[in-house]
Scaffold this motif. Sequence first.
Motif, short mmCIF file in Angstrom:
data_model
loop_
_atom_site.label_atom_id
_atom_site.label_comp_id
_atom_site.label_asym_id
_atom_site.label_seq_id
_atom_site.Cartn_x
_atom_site.Cartn_y
_atom_site.Cartn_z
N ARG A 157 0.84 -1.19 0.00
CA ARG A 157 0.00 0.00 0.00
C ARG A 157 0.88 1.24 0.00
NH1 ARG A 157 -3.13 2.28 4.72
NH2 ARG A 157 -1.59 1.10 5.88
N ALA A 158 0.46 2.28 -0.70
CA ALA A 158 1.23 3.53 -0.79
C ALA A 158 0.52 4.64 -0.02
CB ALA A 158 1.40 3.95 -2.24
N ILE A 159 1.31 5.44 0.69
CA ILE A 159 0.82 6.62 1.41
C ILE A 159 1.70 7.79 1.00
CG2 ILE A 159 0.50 7.69 3.66
CD1 ILE A 159 0.23 4.90 4.84
N GLU A 160 1.10 8.90 0.60
CA GLU A 160 1.88 10.10 0.28
C GLU A 160 1.90 11.01 1.48
OE1 GLU A 160 1.90 13.88 -2.79
OE2 GLU A 160 0.75 12.11 -3.28
N ILE A 161 3.09 11.44 1.88
CA ILE A 161 3.24 12.31 3.05
C ILE A 161 4.48 13.18 2.83
CG2 ILE A 161 4.60 10.65 4.38
CD1 ILE A 161 2.91 11.62 6.84
N THR A 162 4.52 14.34 3.45
CA THR A 162 5.67 15.22 3.32
C THR A 162 6.46 15.23 4.61
OG1 THR A 162 4.35 17.12 3.99
CG2 THR A 162 4.55 16.72 1.62
N GLY A 163 7.69 15.67 4.51
CA GLY A 163 8.55 15.75 5.68
C GLY A 163 9.84 16.45 5.33
N SER A 164 10.82 16.32 6.19
CA SER A 164 12.11 16.95 5.95
C SER A 164 13.21 16.05 6.49
CB SER A 164 12.16 18.33 6.62
OG SER A 164 11.91 18.21 8.00
N VAL A 165 14.43 16.35 6.12
CA VAL A 165 15.59 15.62 6.60
C VAL A 165 16.35 16.55 7.54
CG1 VAL A 165 17.69 14.41 5.92
CG2 VAL A 165 15.69 14.34 4.43
N ASP A 166 16.61 16.09 8.76
CA ASP A 166 17.30 16.95 9.73
C ASP A 166 18.81 16.95 9.49
OD1 ASP A 166 18.31 14.61 10.87
OD2 ASP A 166 16.96 14.66 12.59
N GLU A 167 19.55 17.68 10.34
CA GLU A 167 21.00 17.83 10.16
C GLU A 167 21.75 16.51 10.26
OE1 GLU A 167 20.12 20.14 13.07
OE2 GLU A 167 19.63 21.80 11.75
N GLU A 168 21.18 15.55 10.96
CA GLU A 168 21.83 14.25 11.13
C GLU A 168 21.44 13.25 10.04
OE1 GLU A 168 21.04 12.93 15.08
OE2 GLU A 168 21.91 14.72 15.97
N GLY A 169 20.55 13.68 9.12
CA GLY A 169 20.14 12.80 8.02
C GLY A 169 18.92 11.96 8.32
N PHE A 170 18.24 12.21 9.43
CA PHE A 170 17.04 11.45 9.76
C PHE A 170 15.81 12.12 9.14
CE2 PHE A 170 19.88 10.17 13.18
CZ PHE A 170 19.72 8.78 13.14
N VAL A 171 14.87 11.30 8.69
CA VAL A 171 13.64 11.79 8.08
C VAL A 171 12.65 12.14 9.19
CG1 VAL A 171 11.67 11.18 6.62
CG2 VAL A 171 13.98 10.47 5.98
N GLN A 172 12.10 13.34 9.14
CA GLN A 172 11.09 13.80 10.08
C GLN A 172 9.80 14.04 9.30
OE1 GLN A 172 11.73 14.22 13.46
NE2 GLN A 172 13.74 13.35 12.98
N LEU A 173 8.73 13.33 9.63
CA LEU A 173 7.46 13.51 8.93
C LEU A 173 6.74 14.75 9.44
CD1 LEU A 173 6.19 9.82 8.90
CD2 LEU A 173 7.53 11.02 7.16
N ASP A 174 5.97 15.40 8.56
CA ASP A 174 5.22 16.59 8.95
C ASP A 174 4.03 16.25 9.84
OD1 ASP A 174 6.94 18.22 7.58
OD2 ASP A 174 5.71 18.30 5.77
N GLN A 175 3.55 15.02 9.78
CA GLN A 175 2.42 14.59 10.61
C GLN A 175 2.57 13.11 10.91
OE1 GLN A 175 -0.06 16.09 7.74
NE2 GLN A 175 -0.18 14.29 6.48
N PRO A 176 1.98 12.62 11.98
CA PRO A 176 2.11 11.20 12.31
C PRO A 176 1.30 10.33 11.35
CG PRO A 176 0.72 12.30 13.91
CD PRO A 176 1.24 13.37 12.99
N LEU A 177 1.73 9.10 11.21
CA LEU A 177 1.00 8.12 10.41
C LEU A 177 0.05 7.37 11.34
CD1 LEU A 177 3.87 6.65 8.23
CD2 LEU A 177 2.14 8.30 7.54
N ALA A 178 -1.21 7.71 11.31
CA ALA A 178 -2.18 7.13 12.23
C ALA A 178 -2.45 5.66 11.94
CB ALA A 178 -3.49 7.92 12.17
N GLU A 179 -2.44 5.27 10.67
CA GLU A 179 -2.84 3.91 10.34
C GLU A 179 -1.68 2.92 10.25
OE1 GLU A 179 -2.14 6.25 6.71
OE2 GLU A 179 -3.88 6.45 7.97
N ALA A 180 -0.46 3.35 10.45
CA ALA A 180 0.68 2.45 10.29
C ALA A 180 1.63 2.57 11.48
CB ALA A 180 1.40 2.76 8.99
#
Length: 80
Positions: free
Chosen positions: A2-25
Amino acid sequence: MRAIEITGSVDEEGFVQLDQPLAEAKLTRFRGILLFPEVDNSQDQEWSLSAIQASTGDLLDDPEEDIYTLEDGEPLDDEA
């Protein structure tokens, strides 16, 4: 899968930070593809981010986007 489209950013350490939580996963691993803008200008990046965040439904509900009428175009005859 299943595919979910979501936005986010990459912090200074290279970790992905999502703009909102994934409620269903919750409590699961995932496989993802990150799409990065190809521009270096911060002004263009701000425009890209707002374009990504805007939903299609909002765009279609915007009265400024309603530029066509029933009188536009030509009738389609599908009995050919």
